[in-house]
Design an enzyme around this catalytic site. Sequence first.
Site, short mmCIF file in Angstrom:
data_model
loop_
_atom_site.label_atom_id
_atom_site.label_comp_id
_atom_site.label_asym_id
_atom_site.label_seq_id
_atom_site.Cartn_x
_atom_site.Cartn_y
_atom_site.Cartn_z
N ASP A 83 0.83 -1.22 0.00
CA ASP A 83 0.00 0.00 0.00
C ASP A 83 0.86 1.26 0.00
O ASP A 83 0.39 2.35 -0.34
CB ASP A 83 -0.96 0.00 1.19
CG ASP A 83 -0.28 -0.04 2.56
OD1 ASP A 83 0.96 -0.12 2.62
OD2 ASP A 83 -1.01 0.00 3.58
N LYS A 107 9.34 -0.34 -5.12
CA LYS A 107 8.19 -1.24 -5.25
C LYS A 107 7.25 -0.73 -6.35
O LYS A 107 6.68 -1.52 -7.10
CB LYS A 107 7.43 -1.34 -3.91
CG LYS A 107 8.18 -2.05 -2.80
CD LYS A 107 8.48 -3.51 -3.08
CE LYS A 107 7.26 -4.39 -3.05
NZ LYS A 107 7.63 -5.83 -3.23
P1 NAD Z 1 11.10 -10.04 4.55
O1 NAD Z 1 12.12 -8.97 4.62
O2 NAD Z 1 10.71 -10.78 5.78
O3 NAD Z 1 11.54 -11.15 3.48
C1 NAD Z 1 12.16 -10.82 2.25
C2 NAD Z 1 12.81 -12.10 1.72
O4 NAD Z 1 13.36 -11.78 0.42
C3 NAD Z 1 13.97 -12.61 2.59
O5 NAD Z 1 13.85 -13.99 2.79
C4 NAD Z 1 15.22 -12.27 1.77
O6 NAD Z 1 16.28 -13.17 1.98
C5 NAD Z 1 14.67 -12.35 0.36
N1 NAD Z 1 15.47 -11.54 -0.59
C6 NAD Z 1 15.87 -10.25 -0.46
N2 NAD Z 1 16.60 -9.87 -1.53
C7 NAD Z 1 16.64 -10.94 -2.37
C8 NAD Z 1 17.23 -11.16 -3.65
N3 NAD Z 1 17.95 -10.21 -4.27
N4 NAD Z 1 17.06 -12.37 -4.23
C9 NAD Z 1 16.36 -13.36 -3.60
N5 NAD Z 1 15.80 -13.21 -2.38
C10 NAD Z 1 15.92 -12.01 -1.77
O7 NAD Z 1 9.85 -9.36 3.86
P2 NAD Z 1 8.27 -9.60 4.03
O8 NAD Z 1 7.76 -8.70 5.08
O9 NAD Z 1 8.02 -11.05 4.11
O10 NAD Z 1 7.76 -9.05 2.62
C11 NAD Z 1 7.60 -9.92 1.51
C12 NAD Z 1 7.01 -9.12 0.36
O11 NAD Z 1 5.76 -8.56 0.75
C13 NAD Z 1 7.88 -7.95 -0.10
O12 NAD Z 1 7.82 -7.87 -1.50
C14 NAD Z 1 7.21 -6.74 0.55
O13 NAD Z 1 7.45 -5.57 -0.20
C15 NAD Z 1 5.76 -7.16 0.52
N6 NAD Z 1 4.89 -6.58 1.56
C16 NAD Z 1 5.22 -6.66 2.88
C17 NAD Z 1 4.35 -6.13 3.84
C18 NAD Z 1 4.67 -6.19 5.32
O14 NAD Z 1 4.02 -5.49 6.10
N7 NAD Z 1 5.61 -6.99 5.76
C19 NAD Z 1 3.16 -5.52 3.44
C20 NAD Z 1 2.86 -5.46 2.08
C21 NAD Z 1 3.72 -5.99 1.16
O1 DAU Z 2 2.39 -0.79 4.58
C1 DAU Z 2 3.03 -1.96 4.15
C2 DAU Z 2 4.48 -1.87 4.56
O2 DAU Z 2 4.51 -2.06 5.97
C3 DAU Z 2 5.39 -2.88 3.88
O3 DAU Z 2 5.40 -2.62 2.50
C4 DAU Z 2 6.80 -2.78 4.43
O4 DAU Z 2 7.64 -3.79 3.87
C5 DAU Z 2 6.75 -2.96 5.93
O5 DAU Z 2 8.04 -2.77 6.46
C6 DAU Z 2 5.78 -1.97 6.56
O6 DAU Z 2 6.27 -0.61 6.44
P1 DAU Z 2 6.11 0.44 7.65
O7 DAU Z 2 7.18 1.43 7.53
O8 DAU Z 2 4.71 0.91 7.76
O9 DAU Z 2 6.37 -0.58 8.89
P2 DAU Z 2 7.25 -0.45 10.21
O10 DAU Z 2 6.96 -1.66 11.01
O11 DAU Z 2 8.66 -0.12 9.93
O12 DAU Z 2 6.58 0.81 10.90
C7 DAU Z 2 5.20 0.83 11.21
C8 DAU Z 2 4.91 2.19 11.85
O13 DAU Z 2 5.56 2.23 13.13
C9 DAU Z 2 5.44 3.35 11.06
O14 DAU Z 2 4.53 4.44 11.14
C10 DAU Z 2 6.74 3.72 11.76
C11 DAU Z 2 6.48 3.33 13.20
N1 DAU Z 2 7.67 2.88 13.94
C12 DAU Z 2 8.42 1.90 13.39
C13 DAU Z 2 9.56 1.42 14.02
C14 DAU Z 2 10.40 0.34 13.40
C15 DAU Z 2 7.99 3.43 15.18
O15 DAU Z 2 7.29 4.33 15.69
N2 DAU Z 2 9.12 2.99 15.81
C16 DAU Z 2 9.92 2.01 15.28
O16 DAU Z 2 10.96 1.66 15.91
#
Ligand code: NAD
Ligand code: DAU
Length: 334
Positions: free
Chosen positions: A124, A151
């Site tokens: 998002d 992204k």
């Molecule tokens: P994560 O960081 O836990 O996992 C990422 C994985 O990608 C890891 O296992 C890492 O080793 C692998 N990776 C990184 N670079 C690579 C490369 N060059 N080649 C092969 N593997 C590689 O991330 P996540 O939170 O599981 O996110 C997964 C996907 O979902 C991402 O594309 C992220 O943008 C998307 N996403 C995450 C969230 C969230 O809140 N976590 C929300 C929306 C979308």
């Molecule tokens: O919205 C989807 C995204 O959510 C994914 O695409 C990203 O991969 C994922 O990392 C996440 O991004 P955010 O930046 O929203 O997530 P994060 O957990 O880093 O932070 C969530 C909120 O909390 C954000 O407003 C920042 C705040 N925050 C984060 C950290 C790490 C704090 O206040 N203190 C902190 O130490």
Amino acid sequence: MKVLVTGGAGFIGSWLVRLWLREEPGISIVNLDKLTYSGDLARLEEAAGDRRHRFIQGDVCDARAVGEAMEGCDGVVHLAAETHVDRSLLDGKAFIDTNAYGTYALLETARKKGVKVFLTVSTDEVYGSRAKGYFTEKDALNPTSPYSVSKAAADFLTQSAARTHGLRAVVTRGSNTFGPFQYPEKVIPLFVSNALSGKKLPLYGDGLHVRNWLYVEDHCRAILLAFRKGRAGEVYNISSGVEMTNRELTRRILKLLDKPASCVQKVRDRLGHDRRYAISSKKLRALGWKEKFSFEQSLRDTVQWYCRNVSWWKSILEKSRDFKDYYARAYGNG
Ligand code: NAD
Ligand code: DAU
């Protein structure tokens, strides 16, 4: 059906792999993951010994590794990415390499090999911040960090492969996801692990930034639905109805852990910190997706999981030597 999952040793990718193996007996998964600092094979223990799962350590930017991994695959679900916004603010290069170029390399191989369906898992964050209302898939993108810009590039490349080459390429844009096995740099696992270690919870700025929270299994089921039913070149938002400020989220975490509000330390705000992410997932709901898990219960379960699995996140933190250094540089509170 044989599929390539990229990033399947990561948080969401490993949930997807485990869920798919559990629920679809006929599936065969090739899992390509570079095992960067955030990848961890311990997340895949449940799949160990399952002949339907083959793990390959490799980089999505490496055309040879990608070609080998994609051999004979009918579909690709692409999750591999650099994912932490704060890291992208310190150094964005790996984000552009993996998220933008890596997606291009995968798409090129997919079309040459005649893969039937390619799904890019996006976020998002590509829409940017919004004070009121909800973004739909038709809205223009306004990404603000190197992470979200990279992204957005992946999203456009995926859509262009559908338009130009007729690949059935689909994009999902999920909101903030949480659950067991999430790397303890993201806010929920970071705050829980800090609280359990007697450390402060570094709340950025005024703590009034708003995020929409999605349980990881709900996110994975949405990805699988879009993979099966999504139309070529289309985007599907994925979000629950649960949005809240970081202050409120922190209050709930502390309550579940029975810790006082004094654990919170207000720290300097994230640079360019997006105020509110808000998307509508009406389009995916029309395909039949609905969240199964309540936020209250899944947050409770997640917090309990981190309480019971201290050895997992401690070993992750010990392995990641740059982790403390990184926080110290970024926020002076490592
Ligand atoms: P994560 O960081 O836990 O996992 C990422 C994985 O990608 C890891 O296992 C890492 O080793 C692998 N990776 C990184 N670079 C690579 C490369 N060059 N080649 C092969 N593997 C590689 O991330 P996540 O939170 O599981 O996110 C997964 C996907 O979902 C991402 O594309 C992220 O943008 C998307 N996403 C995450 C969230 C969230 O809140 N976590 C929300 C929306 C979308
Ligand atoms: O919205 C989807 C995204 O959510 C994914 O695409 C990203 O991969 C994922 O990392 C996440 O991004 P955010 O930046 O929203 O997530 P994060 O957990 O880093 O932070 C969530 C909120 O909390 C954000 O407003 C920042 C705040 N925050 C984060 C950290 C790490 C704090 O206040 N203190 C902190 O130490």
